[in-house]
Design an enzyme around this catalytic site. Structure first.
Site, PDB file in Angstrom:
ATOM      1  N   CYS A   2       1.073  -1.687  -0.048  1.00 18.16           N
ATOM      2  CA  CYS A   2      -0.284  -0.069   0.137  1.00 18.16           C
ATOM      3  C   CYS A   2       1.453   1.353   0.217  1.00 18.16           C
ATOM      4  O   CYS A   2       1.821   0.945   0.640  1.00 18.16           O
ATOM      5  CB  CYS A   2      -0.620   0.341   1.245  1.00 18.16           C
ATOM      6  SG  CYS A   2      -2.041  -1.584   1.818  1.00 18.16           S
ATOM      7  N   ARG A  27       4.993  -0.022  -6.120  1.00 15.76           N
ATOM      8  CA  ARG A  27       5.617  -0.891  -4.663  1.00 15.76           C
ATOM      9  C   ARG A  27       4.414  -1.812  -5.588  1.00 15.76           C
ATOM     10  O   ARG A  27       4.329  -3.307  -4.457  1.00 15.76           O
ATOM     11  CB  ARG A  27       4.427   0.086  -3.871  1.00 15.76           C
ATOM     12  CG  ARG A  27       5.292   1.073  -3.279  1.00 15.76           C
ATOM     13  CD  ARG A  27       4.621   2.165  -2.189  1.00 15.76           C
ATOM     14  NE  ARG A  27       4.658   1.532  -0.853  1.00 15.76           N
ATOM     15  CZ  ARG A  27       5.508   1.786  -0.339  1.00 15.76           C
ATOM     16  NH1 ARG A  27       6.648   2.984  -0.246  1.00 15.76           N
ATOM     17  NH2 ARG A  27       5.538   1.665   1.314  1.00 15.76           N
ATOM     18  N   TRP A  74      -2.924  -2.472  -1.240  1.00 18.46           N
ATOM     19  CA  TRP A  74      -2.837  -3.812  -2.037  1.00 18.46           C
ATOM     20  C   TRP A  74      -3.586  -4.999  -0.583  1.00 18.46           C
ATOM     21  O   TRP A  74      -3.355  -4.830   0.632  1.00 18.46           O
ATOM     22  CB  TRP A  74      -1.814  -4.495  -1.241  1.00 18.46           C
ATOM     23  CG  TRP A  74      -0.496  -5.262  -1.815  1.00 18.46           C
ATOM     24  CD1 TRP A  74      -0.622  -6.174  -3.774  1.00 18.46           C
ATOM     25  CD2 TRP A  74      -0.337  -7.291  -1.208  1.00 18.46           C
ATOM     26  NE1 TRP A  74      -0.150  -7.541  -3.364  1.00 18.46           N
ATOM     27  CE2 TRP A  74      -0.190  -7.590  -1.959  1.00 18.46           C
ATOM     28  CE3 TRP A  74      -0.476  -7.153  -0.002  1.00 18.46           C
ATOM     29  CZ2 TRP A  74       0.156  -8.581  -1.754  1.00 18.46           C
ATOM     30  CZ3 TRP A  74       0.160  -8.370   0.545  1.00 18.46           C
ATOM     31  CH2 TRP A  74      -0.398  -9.285  -0.578  1.00 18.46           C
ATOM     32  N   ASN A  98      -1.521   1.450   5.830  1.00 21.36           N
ATOM     33  CA  ASN A  98      -0.810   0.369   5.086  1.00 21.36           C
ATOM     34  C   ASN A  98      -0.108  -0.520   6.177  1.00 21.36           C
ATOM     35  O   ASN A  98      -0.129  -0.187   7.460  1.00 21.36           O
ATOM     36  CB  ASN A  98       0.657   0.878   4.735  1.00 21.36           C
ATOM     37  CG  ASN A  98       0.741   1.809   3.744  1.00 21.36           C
ATOM     38  OD1 ASN A  98      -0.086   2.089   3.437  1.00 21.36           O
ATOM     39  ND2 ASN A  98       1.690   2.584   3.469  1.00 21.36           N
ATOM     40  N   GLY A  99      -0.462  -2.061   5.702  1.00 26.12           N
ATOM     41  CA  GLY A  99      -0.279  -3.130   6.909  1.00 26.12           C
ATOM     42  C   GLY A  99      -1.064  -3.711   7.745  1.00 26.12           C
ATOM     43  O   GLY A  99      -2.036  -3.326   7.108  1.00 26.12           O
ATOM     44  N   GLU A 477      16.280 -18.726  -8.780  1.00 27.61           N
ATOM     45  CA  GLU A 477      15.571 -17.189  -8.565  1.00 27.61           C
ATOM     46  C   GLU A 477      14.991 -17.286 -10.069  1.00 27.61           C
ATOM     47  O   GLU A 477      14.705 -16.331 -10.532  1.00 27.61           O
ATOM     48  CB  GLU A 477      17.255 -16.892  -8.978  1.00 27.61           C
ATOM     49  CG  GLU A 477      16.793 -15.202  -9.284  1.00 27.61           C
ATOM     50  CD  GLU A 477      16.425 -14.662  -9.199  1.00 27.61           C
ATOM     51  OE1 GLU A 477      15.631 -14.837  -7.773  1.00 27.61           O
ATOM     52  OE2 GLU A 477      16.142 -12.698  -9.331  1.00 27.61           O
ATOM     53  N   LYS A 481      11.678 -15.851 -10.392  1.00 28.54           N
ATOM     54  CA  LYS A 481      11.868 -15.008 -11.382  1.00 28.54           C
ATOM     55  C   LYS A 481      10.653 -15.411 -12.606  1.00 28.54           C
ATOM     56  O   LYS A 481       9.347 -14.780 -13.035  1.00 28.54           O
ATOM     57  CB  LYS A 481      12.809 -14.779 -13.192  1.00 28.54           C
ATOM     58  CG  LYS A 481      12.797 -13.388 -12.878  1.00 28.54           C
ATOM     59  CD  LYS A 481      14.169 -12.236 -11.648  1.00 28.54           C
ATOM     60  CE  LYS A 481      13.096 -12.039 -10.312  1.00 28.54           C
ATOM     61  NZ  LYS A 481      13.781 -11.704  -9.123  1.00 28.54           N
ATOM     62  N   GLU A 484       6.927 -15.770 -11.110  1.00 35.76           N
ATOM     63  CA  GLU A 484       6.228 -14.209 -10.928  1.00 35.76           C
ATOM     64  C   GLU A 484       5.759 -13.465 -11.982  1.00 35.76           C
ATOM     65  O   GLU A 484       4.692 -13.274 -11.694  1.00 35.76           O
ATOM     66  CB  GLU A 484       7.339 -14.160  -9.744  1.00 35.76           C
ATOM     67  CG  GLU A 484       8.568 -13.395 -10.088  1.00 35.76           C
ATOM     68  CD  GLU A 484       8.679 -11.995  -9.137  1.00 35.76           C
ATOM     69  OE1 GLU A 484      10.016 -12.008  -8.952  1.00 35.76           O
ATOM     70  OE2 GLU A 484       8.756 -11.943  -7.886  1.00 35.76           O
ATOM     71  N   HIS A 500      15.881 -37.773  -6.914  1.00 39.09           N
ATOM     72  CA  HIS A 500      15.898 -37.991  -5.552  1.00 39.09           C
ATOM     73  C   HIS A 500      14.513 -37.492  -5.181  1.00 39.09           C
ATOM     74  O   HIS A 500      13.660 -37.433  -4.097  1.00 39.09           O
ATOM     75  CB  HIS A 500      16.349 -37.401  -4.568  1.00 39.09           C
ATOM     76  CG  HIS A 500      17.763 -37.390  -4.677  1.00 39.09           C
ATOM     77  ND1 HIS A 500      18.287 -38.725  -4.015  1.00 39.09           N
ATOM     78  CD2 HIS A 500      19.220 -36.705  -5.072  1.00 39.09           C
ATOM     79  CE1 HIS A 500      20.208 -39.221  -4.047  1.00 39.09           C
ATOM     80  NE2 HIS A 500      20.354 -38.132  -4.828  1.00 39.09           N
ATOM     81  N   LYS A 600       5.936  -5.187  -4.616  1.00 43.49           N
ATOM     82  CA  LYS A 600       7.324  -5.040  -4.478  1.00 43.49           C
ATOM     83  C   LYS A 600       8.071  -4.812  -3.218  1.00 43.49           C
ATOM     84  O   LYS A 600       9.428  -5.581  -3.006  1.00 43.49           O
ATOM     85  CB  LYS A 600       7.798  -3.566  -5.224  1.00 43.49           C
ATOM     86  CG  LYS A 600       9.240  -2.986  -5.538  1.00 43.49           C
ATOM     87  CD  LYS A 600       9.961  -3.453  -6.091  1.00 43.49           C
ATOM     88  CE  LYS A 600      11.105  -3.114  -6.469  1.00 43.49           C
ATOM     89  NZ  LYS A 600      11.635  -4.705  -6.963  1.00 43.49           N
TER      90      LYS A 600
HETATM   91  O1  M6R Z   1      12.497  -5.565  -1.100  1.00 42.32           O
HETATM   92  P1  M6R Z   1      13.409  -6.889  -0.758  1.00 42.32           P
HETATM   93  O2  M6R Z   1      14.687  -7.351  -1.493  1.00 42.32           O
HETATM   94  O3  M6R Z   1      13.808  -7.221   0.893  1.00 42.32           O
HETATM   95  O4  M6R Z   1      12.384  -7.693  -1.187  1.00 42.32           O
HETATM   96  C1  M6R Z   1      12.467  -9.039  -0.800  1.00 42.32           C
HETATM   97  C2  M6R Z   1      11.359 -10.225  -1.509  1.00 42.32           C
HETATM   98  O5  M6R Z   1       9.873  -9.627  -1.387  1.00 42.32           O
HETATM   99  C3  M6R Z   1      11.696  -9.680  -3.345  1.00 42.32           C
HETATM  100  O6  M6R Z   1      13.142 -10.101  -3.826  1.00 42.32           O
HETATM  101  C4  M6R Z   1      10.690 -10.478  -3.999  1.00 42.32           C
HETATM  102  O7  M6R Z   1      11.770 -11.912  -4.574  1.00 42.32           O
HETATM  103  C5  M6R Z   1      11.426 -10.250  -5.428  1.00 42.32           C
HETATM  104  N1  M6R Z   1       9.645 -10.230  -6.492  1.00 42.32           N
HETATM  105  C6  M6R Z   1      11.853 -11.522  -6.670  1.00 42.32           C
HETATM  106  O8  M6R Z   1      12.066 -10.518  -7.765  1.00 42.32           O
END
Ligand code: M6R
Length: 605
Positions: A2, A27, A74, A98-99, A477, A481, A484, A500, A600
């Site tokens: 948010c 965000r 959000w 927010n929160g 990773e 990527k 998401e 395994h 974000k």
């Molecule tokens: O702001 P941060 O680096 O602490 O965020 C951590 C994760 O939320 C962030 O890396 C998330 O996994 C990304 N969307 C990955 O692309």
């Protein structure tokens, strides 16, 4: 997540509030709203979905008023509907939040028992009721807020206005960031300095537990004991220009392409080529006393931690533990003396990582933070700030922050190794790291090939990634990527783990992305790859010329990376992994920069 903007202005505020919300779009959010006070009345527009929906409502039905608050939501409690969108109005009070208010249920039940009616499913409306109730019983707005704050458990940033006090804007923070902006005859409230940048560069960052009373002429900050306190006004340095995509179609693409420059920028602040040395900022603890390292982070940043474990253990022979932050403090971790705690975060505000940092500090652990936002809560709380210089990262999928974090992690591992008397050939490490930007540029030159193969991956239901050694976290990773931003199910595995269990998933419909620079582990990875190929796996091999010559024959595609030293391979091989996810998402037509359900900066647990 948010976003909050509030303006006590000398000119109409609605358009400026909307502009502030646009600057917070990155965000992640799923509804938005603005409320102003005009002629002593609240006037509000809200809309589910993107800001263009809210802008449309504002153009059909403009909002007058010199004071107002605005919000991008959000969803946490209740679907992203107009009724659940903020600002919420209860009686004389309007609020944005927010929160998460963790104890909202008992508070709500008690308020309902008193006969109060709720119009939304949000936890936020509880706070509005509590403040409204104080005001109804005669409290003035500051006292009402101060009375309610101790009742709230959880994490929050709040913006509050009271209809009968149109010249007052209240704010409060606990566990979620909030800034105050100082203007000329106007003052502001914002989730971050970026949101306020066109309005002012003069910013004060509220501390945990602070609340603030803002008028056009004054700002009074109180701590959680209601003492009047001073918070320094700093120049935010945030650009008033909206960060744009340049010639790129998406922020993510722009950020992938920025990597040679921002990684070079980051490395510049750690490398001392004339002295053949990798340096760290001054610190008031002795690295040579570190006997173990605990790294805590979330998502992509946690994979940097996993790669860091390989580096620190190999170079410095110091044992490393890596934890996802959401698990860390609840498993009551054993934190022995002489532990260095490291948090890694782009935003510096991720709730779980911040909580882990505080847990380590309260246990007496010395902490370092690899952080991209230097004004963030984590940056202000770590003992040693190790900044990345990636610049603002707008795409929800982290790319340039990841590689800059790796660059800093390499610098930290090298320093630890030196402090432990184990570093041989520091000049060589400096030379290898200096080669990263050029090698990344070479990796980027394969963009068109990767784009051409993306449609083949875009039709898959599942995609697997394999890697060994530091390329194993890179496989994780890659899978993160892809899932998401393209919404394709993807998993990363350590190559040796395939047989395994995961090999049961393999058939001729499953692309297998193999990340394997040539080197001592190459043959082993290739054996695992061939076992999968024998069962029909459609392999995309990412390797260098030697690796591709040796094992690329039966792959459906190969992506040739420059031949690089194993230390820098994860930084270079990150590029094709990111580009593949990007082009697959584009081929699928998803919202690359703001993928569904994601935020974000994850400021709630
Ligand atoms: O702001 P941060 O680096 O602490 O965020 C951590 C994760 O939320 C962030 O890396 C998330 O996994 C990304 N969307 C990955 O692309």
């Amino acid at each position: 997540m948010c976003g909050i903007v509030g303006i006590l202005g000398s000119e109409p505020v609605a358009e400026r509030l909307l502009d502030g919300l646009k600057r917070l779009e990155y965000r992640g959010y799923d509804s938005a709203g603005i409320c102003t006070i005009h002629d002593d009345q609240f006037d509000r527009r809200r809309a589910p979905g993107k800001l263009k929906n809210l802008a449309q409502r504002l153009s059909e039905n403009p909002l007058p008023g010199l004071a107002g608050i605005a919000h991008t939501r959000w969803a946490t409690h209740g679907a992203p509907t107009e009724d659940n969108a903020h600002p919420h109005i209860v009686g004389e009070v309007v609020i944005v939040h927010n929160g998460i208010i963790e104890n909202f249920k008992p508070l709500r039940d008690a308020l309902i028992a008193e006969g109060r009616e709720f119009y939304s499913q949000t936890d936020t409306e509880v706070v509005a009721h509590l403040i409204a109730r104080e005001i109804e019983s005669g409290a003035e707005p500051r006292a009402a807020l101060a009375a309610v704050l101790p009742k709230l458990h959880g994490a929050f940033a709040l913006g509050v206005m009271v209809r009968t006090h149109p010249d007052l804007l209240l704010g409060a923070r606990l566990g979620a960031p909030l800034t105050v902006g100082y203007g000329e005859g106007e003052n502001y409230l914002g989730s971050d300095a970026l949101a306020l940048a066109p309005l002012t560069q003069r910013i004060a960052y509220l501390e945990e537990g602070d609340w603030v009373a803002i008028t056009r002429e004054s700002v009074e900050v109180y701590d959680r004991e209601n003492n009047l306190v001073e918070r320094p006004i700093v120049n935010s340095g945030a650009s008033g220009q909206l960060i744009d995509k340049g010639n790129h179609r998406h922020f993510m693409q722009k950020e992938i392409y920025e990597q040679p420059v921002v990684v070079a920028q980051t490395l510049r602040s750690y490398l001392r080529p004339l002295e053949s040395r990798v340096a760290l900022p001054d610190m008031d603890f002795d690295l040579s006393s570190v006997e173990r390292v605990v790294i805590v982070a979330c998502g992509t940043a946690s994979y940097v931690g996993m790669i860091g474990k390989y580096w620190v253990e190999q170079l410095a022979r110091v044992p490393v533990e890596v934890d996802v932050a959401s698990e860390f403090r609840y498993r009551d971790p054993v934190l022995l003396p002489n532990t260095l705690g490291i948090v890694i975060s782009q935003s510096g505000e991720t709730a779980d990582t911040l909580a882990a940092l505080r847990h380590m500090r309260s246990a007496g652990v010395v902490t370092a933070g690899i952080i991209n936002v230097p004004t963030s809560s984590m940056a202000r709380e770590v003992d040693l700030l190790l900044p990345t210089h990636a610049g603002p990262e707008i795409g929800v999928a982290s790319t340039k922050a990841f590689t800059c974090q790796l660059a800093v992690m390499a610098a930290l591992a090298t320093n630890l190794a030196r402090a432990k008397g184990r570093l041989e050939g520091e000049a060589d490490v400096v030379r290898q790291l200096q080669q990263v930007p050029e090698a990344m540029s070479q990796a980027l030159s394969h963009d068109a090939e990767i784009e051409a193969m993306a449609p083949k991956i875009a039709v898959a239901r599942d995609v697997l990634y394999l890697g060994r050694g530091p390329e194993y976290p890179l496989a994780l990773e890659g899978a993160l990527k892809l899932k998401e931003i393209s919404y394709i199910h993807a998993e990363g595995y350590a190559s040796g783990e395939m047989k395994h269990g995961p090999i049961a998933l393999i058939d001729d419909q499953v692309p297998l992305i193999v990340i394997a620079p040539s080197g001592p582990l190459f043959d082993k990875t290739v054996s695992n790859m061939q076992e999968a190929q024998a069962r029909g796996a459609q392999v995309v091999l990412i390797s260098d010329a030697e690796g591709i010559a040796q094992a690329g024959e039966n792959a459906i595609a190969t992506i040739e990376m420059p031949t690089v030293h194993s230390l820098i391979a994860p930084l270079v091989y990150a590029v094709p992994v990111q580009l593949l996810a990007y082009h697959v998402a584009v081929a699928k037509g998803t919202d690359v920069d703001q993928p569904r359900n994601l935020a974000k900066s994850v400021t709630v647990e």
